[in-house]
Design a protein around this motif. Sequence first.
Motif, PDB file in Angstrom:
ATOM      1  N   ASP A 111      -8.347   4.732 -10.348  1.00 40.88           N
ATOM      2  CA  ASP A 111      -9.630   4.987 -11.035  1.00 40.88           C
ATOM      3  C   ASP A 111     -10.448   5.477  -9.699  1.00 40.88           C
ATOM      4  O   ASP A 111     -10.480   4.391  -8.905  1.00 40.88           O
ATOM      5  CB  ASP A 111     -10.321   3.912 -11.521  1.00 40.88           C
ATOM      6  N   SER A 112     -10.805   6.346  -9.550  1.00 44.50           N
ATOM      7  CA  SER A 112     -11.353   7.129  -7.716  1.00 44.50           C
ATOM      8  C   SER A 112     -12.957   6.483  -8.087  1.00 44.50           C
ATOM      9  O   SER A 112     -13.893   6.519  -8.022  1.00 44.50           O
ATOM     10  CB  SER A 112     -10.962   7.811  -7.865  1.00 44.50           C
ATOM     11  N   GLU A 113     -13.540   6.221  -9.471  1.00 40.96           N
ATOM     12  CA  GLU A 113     -14.795   5.963  -9.982  1.00 40.96           C
ATOM     13  C   GLU A 113     -14.817   3.883  -9.624  1.00 40.96           C
ATOM     14  O   GLU A 113     -16.118   3.749  -9.806  1.00 40.96           O
ATOM     15  CB  GLU A 113     -15.240   6.339 -11.293  1.00 40.96           C
ATOM     16  N   LEU A 114     -14.044   3.263  -9.543  1.00 42.03           N
ATOM     17  CA  LEU A 114     -13.279   2.122  -9.412  1.00 42.03           C
ATOM     18  C   LEU A 114     -13.116   1.767  -7.929  1.00 42.03           C
ATOM     19  O   LEU A 114     -13.918   1.193  -7.118  1.00 42.03           O
ATOM     20  CB  LEU A 114     -13.125   1.421 -10.085  1.00 42.03           C
ATOM     21  N   THR A 115     -12.760   2.468  -7.381  1.00 39.51           N
ATOM     22  CA  THR A 115     -11.856   2.402  -5.704  1.00 39.51           C
ATOM     23  C   THR A 115     -11.860   3.618  -5.202  1.00 39.51           C
ATOM     24  O   THR A 115     -10.769   4.245  -5.760  1.00 39.51           O
ATOM     25  CB  THR A 115     -11.198   1.591  -6.203  1.00 39.51           C
ATOM     26  N   GLY A 116     -11.957   3.327  -4.089  1.00 35.98           N
ATOM     27  CA  GLY A 116     -11.258   4.998  -2.685  1.00 35.98           C
ATOM     28  C   GLY A 116     -10.564   3.805  -1.698  1.00 35.98           C
ATOM     29  O   GLY A 116     -10.258   4.355  -0.731  1.00 35.98           O
ATOM     30  N   ARG A 117     -10.126   1.812  -2.244  1.00 36.78           N
ATOM     31  CA  ARG A 117      -9.039   2.028  -0.944  1.00 36.78           C
ATOM     32  C   ARG A 117      -8.340   1.241  -1.518  1.00 36.78           C
ATOM     33  O   ARG A 117      -9.061   0.093  -2.019  1.00 36.78           O
ATOM     34  CB  ARG A 117     -10.310   1.349   0.002  1.00 36.78           C
ATOM     35  N   VAL A 118      -7.231   1.632  -1.746  1.00 34.84           N
ATOM     36  CA  VAL A 118      -6.111   0.948  -2.597  1.00 34.84           C
ATOM     37  C   VAL A 118      -4.772   0.807  -2.071  1.00 34.84           C
ATOM     38  O   VAL A 118      -4.676   1.317  -0.574  1.00 34.84           O
ATOM     39  CB  VAL A 118      -5.168   1.345  -3.902  1.00 34.84           C
ATOM     40  N   ASP A 119      -4.607  -0.595  -1.227  1.00 33.87           N
ATOM     41  CA  ASP A 119      -3.726  -1.033  -0.849  1.00 33.87           C
ATOM     42  C   ASP A 119      -2.028  -1.272  -1.187  1.00 33.87           C
ATOM     43  O   ASP A 119      -2.089  -2.103  -2.085  1.00 33.87           O
ATOM     44  CB  ASP A 119      -4.086  -1.851   0.418  1.00 33.87           C
ATOM     45  N   TRP A 120      -1.520  -1.414  -0.336  1.00 27.76           N
ATOM     46  CA  TRP A 120       0.305  -1.972  -1.283  1.00 27.76           C
ATOM     47  C   TRP A 120       0.186  -3.118  -0.078  1.00 27.76           C
ATOM     48  O   TRP A 120      -0.273  -3.318   0.797  1.00 27.76           O
ATOM     49  CB  TRP A 120       1.378  -0.722  -0.553  1.00 27.76           C
ATOM     50  N   GLU A 121       1.489  -4.477  -0.792  1.00 27.74           N
ATOM     51  CA  GLU A 121       1.828  -5.235  -0.067  1.00 27.74           C
ATOM     52  C   GLU A 121       3.332  -5.053  -0.769  1.00 27.74           C
ATOM     53  O   GLU A 121       3.366  -5.914  -1.651  1.00 27.74           O
ATOM     54  CB  GLU A 121       0.638  -6.356  -0.580  1.00 27.74           C
ATOM     55  N   ALA A 122       4.554  -5.762   0.006  1.00 29.50           N
ATOM     56  CA  ALA A 122       5.570  -5.577  -0.550  1.00 29.50           C
ATOM     57  C   ALA A 122       4.950  -7.591  -0.261  1.00 29.50           C
ATOM     58  O   ALA A 122       5.612  -8.101   0.392  1.00 29.50           O
ATOM     59  CB  ALA A 122       6.562  -4.894   0.563  1.00 29.50           C
ATOM     60  N   GLU A 123       5.828  -8.147  -2.095  1.00 25.36           N
ATOM     61  CA  GLU A 123       6.222  -9.254  -1.710  1.00 25.36           C
ATOM     62  C   GLU A 123       7.754  -9.774  -2.281  1.00 25.36           C
ATOM     63  O   GLU A 123       7.908  -9.136  -3.368  1.00 25.36           O
ATOM     64  CB  GLU A 123       5.084 -10.067  -2.453  1.00 25.36           C
ATOM     65  N   LEU A 124       8.018 -11.088  -1.935  1.00 26.69           N
ATOM     66  CA  LEU A 124       8.887 -11.427  -2.316  1.00 26.69           C
ATOM     67  C   LEU A 124       8.385 -12.435  -3.379  1.00 26.69           C
ATOM     68  O   LEU A 124       7.648 -13.153  -3.093  1.00 26.69           O
ATOM     69  CB  LEU A 124      10.027 -12.445  -2.085  1.00 26.69           C
ATOM     70  N   ALA A 125       9.151 -12.530  -5.514  1.00 31.85           N
ATOM     71  CA  ALA A 125       7.783 -13.049  -6.116  1.00 31.85           C
ATOM     72  C   ALA A 125       9.394 -14.408  -6.833  1.00 31.85           C
ATOM     73  O   ALA A 125      10.549 -13.885  -7.252  1.00 31.85           O
ATOM     74  CB  ALA A 125       7.794 -11.791  -6.905  1.00 31.85           C
ATOM     75  N   ALA A 126       8.545 -15.829  -6.510  1.00 35.71           N
ATOM     76  CA  ALA A 126       9.489 -16.126  -7.281  1.00 35.71           C
ATOM     77  C   ALA A 126       9.409 -16.133  -9.445  1.00 35.71           C
ATOM     78  O   ALA A 126       7.896 -16.668  -9.492  1.00 35.71           O
ATOM     79  CB  ALA A 126       9.418 -17.556  -6.914  1.00 35.71           C
ATOM     80  N   VAL A 127      10.011 -16.677  -9.735  1.00 36.46           N
ATOM     81  CA  VAL A 127      10.203 -16.447 -11.078  1.00 36.46           C
ATOM     82  C   VAL A 127      10.074 -17.724 -12.024  1.00 36.46           C
ATOM     83  O   VAL A 127      11.713 -18.694 -11.790  1.00 36.46           O
ATOM     84  CB  VAL A 127      10.877 -15.501 -12.178  1.00 36.46           C
TER      85      VAL A 127
END
Length: 277
Positions: A111-127
């Motif tokens: 939503d460009s009205e909320l944010t202009g700096r959207v980043d990625w983050e690869a992560e290992l997730a434990a369930v």
Amino acid sequence: MRLGTVRVNEARFAAVEREGLWYALDVPAGTPLETVLAGGLEGTLRLAERAVDRLPDAVPVAPLRPGKIVAIGLNYLDHIREAGMEKPDRPLIFAKFPSSVIGPGEPIVIDSELTGRVDWEAELAAVIGTPLRHASPEEALAGVAGYTVANDVSARDLQFADVQWVRGKSLDTFCPLGPVIVTPDEIANPQALRLRTVVNDETMQDSSTAEMLFGVAELLAYCSRSFTLEPGDVVLTGTPWGCGDFMDPRRSLQPGDVVEVSVEGIGSLRNPVVGQS
């Protein structure tokens, strides 16, 4: 075992993947995978072993809807160096709302009205598979039902402007999960897994869970001293170097991009990026 949730037409099934084919677990259609996991790892494995009903045309979706998503910041030594920050002396905990979860192939919506700096983050997730409270590191690791891939998508401008991180981390669609949950018997060492992020066929992150400041067992034990981790909860364990906001010049996700994050032994999670319609 490689467990997940799949959609066949409008129905959803908790299922097991074998050699690229999906088989329904012996539970009623529509039973959430987190409900299956709450029955214990041994029971889940038994259900998976006797699954024989093949699901043709199955489409993987988010493997589960966590009760809560606990996330860890600044937990990779290479990311700490990249960000020019001091090593934290204890895990830095924040939360993402479960409503941010999407599955493989679903769009990340900006939503460009909320944010202009959207980043990625690869992560290992434990369930989490077993309730954990005041657990030792050994008990905590034994309580893991499996591991999956996560992309801790982050609105950096909101994250840093708000000081606390929840809003910038929890926008709708900002927590892709999947494509499967791999049980611990297939992950010999969660601290020796390669992580990668590729955006539009360009490698952005390429590191290893060996770079974690606090390992999975230590993180889960630390969290369990403050609050109960319940079956179906997901703990994101941090991201390595290569985040776009720390590049020179800065890189941000844009509509039309495709971002793919992967963890060795689990798989790849690919999502297109679109604008808010």
